[in-house]
Design a protein around this motif. Structure first.
Motif, PDB file in Angstrom:
ATOM      1  N   GLN A  82      10.895  24.252 -46.303  1.00 20.75           N
ATOM      2  CA  GLN A  82      10.772  25.654 -45.915  1.00 20.75           C
ATOM      3  C   GLN A  82       9.432  25.944 -45.255  1.00 20.75           C
ATOM      4  N   LEU A  83       8.455  25.035 -45.411  1.00 16.78           N
ATOM      5  CA  LEU A  83       7.144  25.217 -44.801  1.00 16.78           C
ATOM      6  C   LEU A  83       6.967  24.424 -43.518  1.00 16.78           C
ATOM      7  N   THR A  84       7.791  23.413 -43.286  1.00 15.68           N
ATOM      8  CA  THR A  84       7.630  22.569 -42.108  1.00 15.68           C
ATOM      9  C   THR A  84       8.988  22.369 -41.452  1.00 15.68           C
ATOM     10  N   PRO A  85       9.263  23.037 -40.337  1.00 11.18           N
ATOM     11  CA  PRO A  85      10.617  23.088 -39.767  1.00 11.18           C
ATOM     12  C   PRO A  85      11.186  21.741 -39.344  1.00 11.18           C
ATOM     13  N   VAL A 682      12.426  27.627 -38.039  1.00 15.28           N
ATOM     14  CA  VAL A 682      11.205  28.423 -38.005  1.00 15.28           C
ATOM     15  C   VAL A 682      10.698  28.625 -39.425  1.00 15.28           C
ATOM     16  N   SER A 683       9.389  28.584 -39.592  1.00 15.53           N
ATOM     17  CA  SER A 683       8.737  28.964 -40.842  1.00 15.53           C
ATOM     18  C   SER A 683       7.587  29.901 -40.499  1.00 15.53           C
ATOM     19  N   ALA A 684       7.378  30.904 -41.320  1.00 16.40           N
ATOM     20  CA  ALA A 684       6.280  31.841 -41.101  1.00 16.40           C
ATOM     21  C   ALA A 684       5.913  32.485 -42.424  1.00 16.40           C
ATOM     22  N   GLY A 685       4.666  32.913 -42.513  1.00 17.48           N
ATOM     23  CA  GLY A 685       4.242  33.570 -43.740  1.00 17.48           C
ATOM     24  C   GLY A 685       2.766  33.854 -43.719  1.00 17.48           C
ATOM     25  N   GLY A 686       2.287  34.277 -44.862  1.00 16.82           N
ATOM     26  CA  GLY A 686       0.871  34.576 -44.964  1.00 16.82           C
ATOM     27  C   GLY A 686       0.545  35.225 -46.280  1.00 16.82           C
ATOM     28  N   GLU A 687      -0.731  35.548 -46.410  1.00 15.75           N
ATOM     29  CA  GLU A 687      -1.203  36.178 -47.627  1.00 15.75           C
ATOM     30  C   GLU A 687      -2.341  37.127 -47.300  1.00 15.75           C
ATOM     31  N   SER A 709      11.710  31.399 -43.845  1.00 18.16           N
ATOM     32  CA  SER A 709      12.176  30.206 -43.125  1.00 18.16           C
ATOM     33  C   SER A 709      13.583  30.447 -42.604  1.00 18.16           C
ATOM     34  N   TYR A 710      13.874  29.847 -41.456  1.00 21.19           N
ATOM     35  CA  TYR A 710      15.198  29.986 -40.841  1.00 21.19           C
ATOM     36  C   TYR A 710      15.611  28.646 -40.265  1.00 21.19           C
ATOM     37  N   ARG A 711      16.878  28.304 -40.441  1.00 14.97           N
ATOM     38  CA  ARG A 711      17.469  27.124 -39.813  1.00 14.97           C
ATOM     39  C   ARG A 711      18.800  27.517 -39.204  1.00 14.97           C
ATOM     40  N   SER A 712      19.015  27.106 -37.960  1.00 17.98           N
ATOM     41  CA  SER A 712      20.315  27.336 -37.341  1.00 17.98           C
ATOM     42  C   SER A 712      21.322  26.341 -37.894  1.00 17.98           C
ATOM     43  N   ASN A 713      22.583  26.464 -37.498  1.00 17.74           N
ATOM     44  CA  ASN A 713      23.647  25.674 -38.122  1.00 17.74           C
ATOM     45  C   ASN A 713      23.468  24.182 -37.898  1.00 17.74           C
ATOM     46  N   SER A 724      32.357  20.786 -41.897  1.00 17.44           N
ATOM     47  CA  SER A 724      31.057  20.416 -42.462  1.00 17.44           C
ATOM     48  C   SER A 724      29.910  21.145 -41.780  1.00 17.44           C
ATOM     49  N   LEU A 725      30.214  22.111 -40.934  1.00 18.68           N
ATOM     50  CA  LEU A 725      29.178  22.843 -40.217  1.00 18.68           C
ATOM     51  C   LEU A 725      28.633  23.955 -41.107  1.00 18.68           C
ATOM     52  N   ILE A 726      27.400  23.780 -41.557  1.00 20.77           N
ATOM     53  CA  ILE A 726      26.745  24.785 -42.393  1.00 20.77           C
ATOM     54  C   ILE A 726      26.211  25.891 -41.497  1.00 20.77           C
ATOM     55  N   PRO A 727      26.585  27.140 -41.739  1.00 21.16           N
ATOM     56  CA  PRO A 727      26.074  28.242 -40.913  1.00 21.16           C
ATOM     57  C   PRO A 727      24.555  28.368 -41.049  1.00 21.16           C
ATOM     58  N   GLY A 728      23.922  28.883 -40.008  1.00 22.79           N
ATOM     59  CA  GLY A 728      22.492  29.132 -40.084  1.00 22.79           C
ATOM     60  C   GLY A 728      22.159  30.139 -41.175  1.00 22.79           C
ATOM     61  N   TYR A 729      20.964  30.029 -41.715  1.00 25.74           N
ATOM     62  CA  TYR A 729      20.570  30.933 -42.786  1.00 25.74           C
ATOM     63  C   TYR A 729      19.056  31.112 -42.789  1.00 25.74           C
ATOM     64  N   ALA A 730      18.631  32.226 -43.347  1.00 28.72           N
ATOM     65  CA  ALA A 730      17.213  32.531 -43.503  1.00 28.72           C
ATOM     66  C   ALA A 730      16.909  32.781 -44.970  1.00 28.72           C
TER      67      ALA A 730
END
Length: 789
Positions: A82-85, A682-687, A709-713, A724-730
């Motif tokens: 989730q931190l490194t795409p 994609v990964s993004a964040g902060g503090e 974090s986001y990953r397309s399918n 077996s196609l996993i839909p994209g998710y965030a």
């Protein structure tokens, strides 16, 4: 919820007690107390086997310090993605863990003890030969580096796609101690504790670390009403640091870990009743259920209901000892890394994924042992040519046992109703097939890398590694079942045909050996002190292996038990920049990788669809990656990473067809996407943190952080079944807390998967037509109390 609130109250009460202690602990500055690393801080990596700033190294890499990993609750490789795409970790169970970088790595759907992973995982400089060894909780970590692309020179054991390098914290002569305790929903309980200090001043220091994690299951087994997919992990690490002279240090590490879980996690998401051409899918899952009077669970993944009777579970443990010796002589550092490790995997699976007594136990257990020795010499300081050279040896042995035990309803469930029922029952009910195998690997390597400083700003880095590897192994299978005496001639023939498809006595041995040269060449130019551009060519090899499974090695349907090596050619250009006094870093890399003799799945359709590995053709992965870190204000730190990956089969003309295709056994996947990789990630964040003055006699700050974090399918089977196609998710994680600047106390309330997104870790269609998926974790939340003395 009441339990959670009660635990939160207890943790806050403990915080009050700690904060009321006299304020005489050693003060630390605010920068060191913040868990999110400041962009202005130097991030140190060891990508070239020497400590260097990440911005000065012409390698595409992500690095995460221990504080950031703890703050984001990144305690395992699956959460690290989730931190490194560019990193993808698929984990349906610890043994069947697939680690991919830039779309290349382990095959995503079938696992083989006779093959090595293409992404190397290293803990304290020791290569972990099986992915399951990396599934334990990772904590007391100093940093984790994710090196993208072939690392065949210095991290040469089959790291043709990249490496994950974990460095744990070393003993200190200054006394320190601390830890944390966490409670959360699903009865989550976790504790980490450590202590470090001198046993003999300036001579011998020690560090002891312990971790314990328990969580109840988030799935419900309809069969008996119990929870499943729980998690229980225990880890212990002890270290000694011996420094008899300023020029010599010896670090001894011993560790032990164990883990167990109930593992019924696959939910029913649908049933294929027609093939894609409209033909009826005969004897599909629904037909079988109706024939046996079985009512499947409702197709409602969000209910998280499963129905199995075979008590699926696993137990796993590992232990190891490591010795790291560093001796500084004039101009050089000599390093020796010696390690012995053991990993044991004992699963038990329901073979039919229902509460019927059909497949009573399908599993493959492993008892793995490895020994490794590495010797290195590295130049110390800066000179015209910096260098690293060394020798490496690895021995690995895996004793495996595969069991397929069929129950009293096996014939009715597995065998077509068109087959004589008496013959089917005699053949399969109570039938047990046990296969044992043992691959042994011996790998030898010599390597060297030099950095030629052509000018003060222009470098050439070149490295070569020669590896010779030999694998030997054997497979032996036995089968036991009811006597076939008393059957008619026709029934006997039918029964023997059934048994030949499901497994009969079989044995063979195999071996393979090869020597390969890998290496890389890089040109890098420091355009300014804050801007680096580079171009790299690398060649790597994923060595060959053995098919040690129930395959036929002679006759019409013979399969080659030897799998040839893969060859990887990688091209990369990149730029690394820093702006505004290092308050902003922006890095960009573009890559192109060709992989020849790709190792992937072939299915023997004539023998009950038995899967095995073969070299099938060529694949290509290309894309662009970007990494940003920013510290626009002293109270705010941000990061963002993104990857576009175009990975495909260039040539795969003889792929087994997906489940939904009928009338043909071979499909051409050339030009199609590679499984296990998203085009976009994609990964993004902060503090953000804000000083609040003295709270309970301690200088303190409040903080709030989030990670997205986001990953397309992406596909999770090698034959690219559309089922077996996993839909994209965030996914969104968040945290809020208050901490003392001296580190004595830190209270954090956190949530992972804050939006309770329903997403899949795996998704596939079985030969029965049942479409099942393994769900990711639901929303979890809790409170953590940390302390450091």
């Amino acid at each position: 919820m009441r339990q959670f609130l009660r635990a939160t109250t207890i943790a806050l009460a403990g915080t009050t007690a700690l904060c009321a202690l006299p304020a005489h602990a050693e003060e630390a500055d605010a920068a060191s107390a913040s868990a999110q690393p400041r962009s202005g801080d130097d991030i140190i990596v060891t990508a070239r086997r020497r400590n260097e700033r990440i911005q000065d190294v012409p390698v595409a890499a992500n690095a995460f310090g221990g504080d950031q990993l703890a703050a984001t609750r990144t305690y395992n490789l699956r959460d690290l993605q989730q931190l490194t795409p560019s990193l993808v970790v698929t984990n349906t169970n610890p043994r069947n863990t697939s680690i991919n970088i830039r779309g290349l790595g382990n095959n995503v759907s079938v696992y083989n003890d006779g093959l090595e992973p293409a992404v190397g995982v290293y803990v304290d400089q020791v290569y972990l030969a099986r992915p399951g060894q990396a599934v334990f909780d990772l904590s007391d970590v100093d940093r984790i580096e994710v090196l993208r692309g072939p690392q065949g020179t210095l991290f040469g054991k089959n790291t043709s796609a990249g490496a994950v390098v974990v460095t744990t914290k070393s003993p200190t002569f200054e006394p320190e101690a601390g830890g944390d305790i966490t409670v959360g929903n699903y009865n989550f309980r976790q504790i980490h504790a450590y202590a470090s200090g001198a046993l003999i001043d300036d001579l011998l220091a020690a560090r002891l670390y312990v971790s314990k994690t328990d969580r109840d299951g988030y799935m419900t087994n309809r069969y008996d009403g119990t929870d499943t997919q729980d998690y229980h992990d225990f880890g212990l690490r002890g270290q000694l640091l011996f420094t008899p002279t300023p020029d010599f240090k010896l670090r001894l590490i011993g560790d032990y870990g164990r883990q167990h879980s109930k593992t019924a996690a696959s939910v029913l998401t649908g049933v294929i009743r027609q093939y894609d051409d409209g033909t009826n899918f005969a004897n599909n899952f629904t037909d079988r259920a109706e024939r046996l009077g079985y009512t499947p669970t409702a197709i409602d993944p969000g209910a998280r209901i499963v129905d199995v009777d075979a008590n699926p579970r696993y137990k796993m443990n590992q232990w190891g000892v490591t010795s790291i010796a560093d001796w500084t002589i004039p101009g050089n550092i000599l390093t020796s890394v010696t390690a012995y490790r053991a990993w044991n995997w004992y699963p038990h699976n329901d073979g039919d994924s229902t509460s019927l007594d059909a497949g009573s136990d399908f599993h493959q257990s492993n008892e793995q042992r490895q020994f490794s020795q590495e010797l290195r010499i590295a130049s110390d300081g800066t000179r015209k040519i910096d260098y690293v050279a060394g020798l490496y040896y690895l021995w690995q042995s895996i004793e495996a046992e595969a069991v397929n035990a069929y129950g009293s309803q096996a014939a009715d469930w597995f065998v077509s109703p068109s087959v004589d029922r008496t013959a089917a029952a005699a053949a399969l009910n109570g039938y047990t097939v046990i296969g044992r195998s043992k691959p042994v690997t011996n790998s030898y390597a010599a390597f060297g890398q030099g950095i030629w400083h052509i000018t003060p700003t222009f470098d050439f880095t070149g490295g070569l590694r020669y590896t010779y590897e030999k694998k030997t192994g054997w497979f032996e299978q036995t089968a036991t079942g009811a006597s076939l005496d008393g059957l008619t001639a026709e029934q006997l023939a039918a029964a023997n045909t059934i048994r030949s498809r499901y497994g009969v006595a079989n044995s063979y041995s195999a071996q393979t050996s090869a020597g390969r040269v890998s290496g890389s060449a890089t040109l890098s130019w420091k355009v300014t002190p804050d801007a680096l551009i580079y171009a790299t060519y690398g060649r790597g090899h994923k060595f060959g292996g053995l098919n040690l499974a129930n395959i036929t090695t002679t006759g019409t349907y013979a399969a080659d038990p030897v799998i040839k090596p893969e060859t990887i050619d990688s091209y990369e250009v990149g730029v690394k920049t820093a702006w505004f006094g290092n308050k902003l870093t922006a890095n960009l890399a573009a890559f192109w990788t060709d992989d020849s003799n790709y190792q992937t799945t072939v299915v023997d359709v004539d023998r009950n669809n038995i899967s095995y590995f073969a070299n099938v053709g060529k694949v290509r992965s290309r894309g662009i990656e970007a990494d940003l870190r920013a510290n626009p204000a002293s109270w705010l730190s941000l990061y963002a990473s993104g990857a576009y990956t175009d990975a495909k089969y260039v040539s795969y003309p003889n792929s087994p067809c997906p489940t939904e295709v009928t009338g043909q056994t071979i499909c051409d996947m050339s030009g199609r996407r590679l499984p296990g990789v998203s085009k976009w990630a994609v990964s993004a964040g902060g503090e953000a943190h804000l000083a609040v003055g003295t709270v309970l006699r301690r200088d303190s700050e409040v903080y709030v952080g989030a990670d997205y974090s986001y990953r397309s399918n992406y596909y999770t089977t090698a034959n690219l079944s559309r089922y077996s196609l996993i839909p994209g998710y965030a996914l969104l994680n968040a945290r809020i807390g208050v901490r003392a600047l001296d580190g004595l106390v830190d209270v954090q309330v956190w949530a992972r998967n804050l939006t309770d997104k329903l997403y899949y870790l795996s998704l596939s269609a079985a030969t029965t037509g049942a479409i099942t998926g393994t769900l990711g974790d639901p929303r979890t939340f809790g409170v953590t109390l940390k302390t450091r003395f």
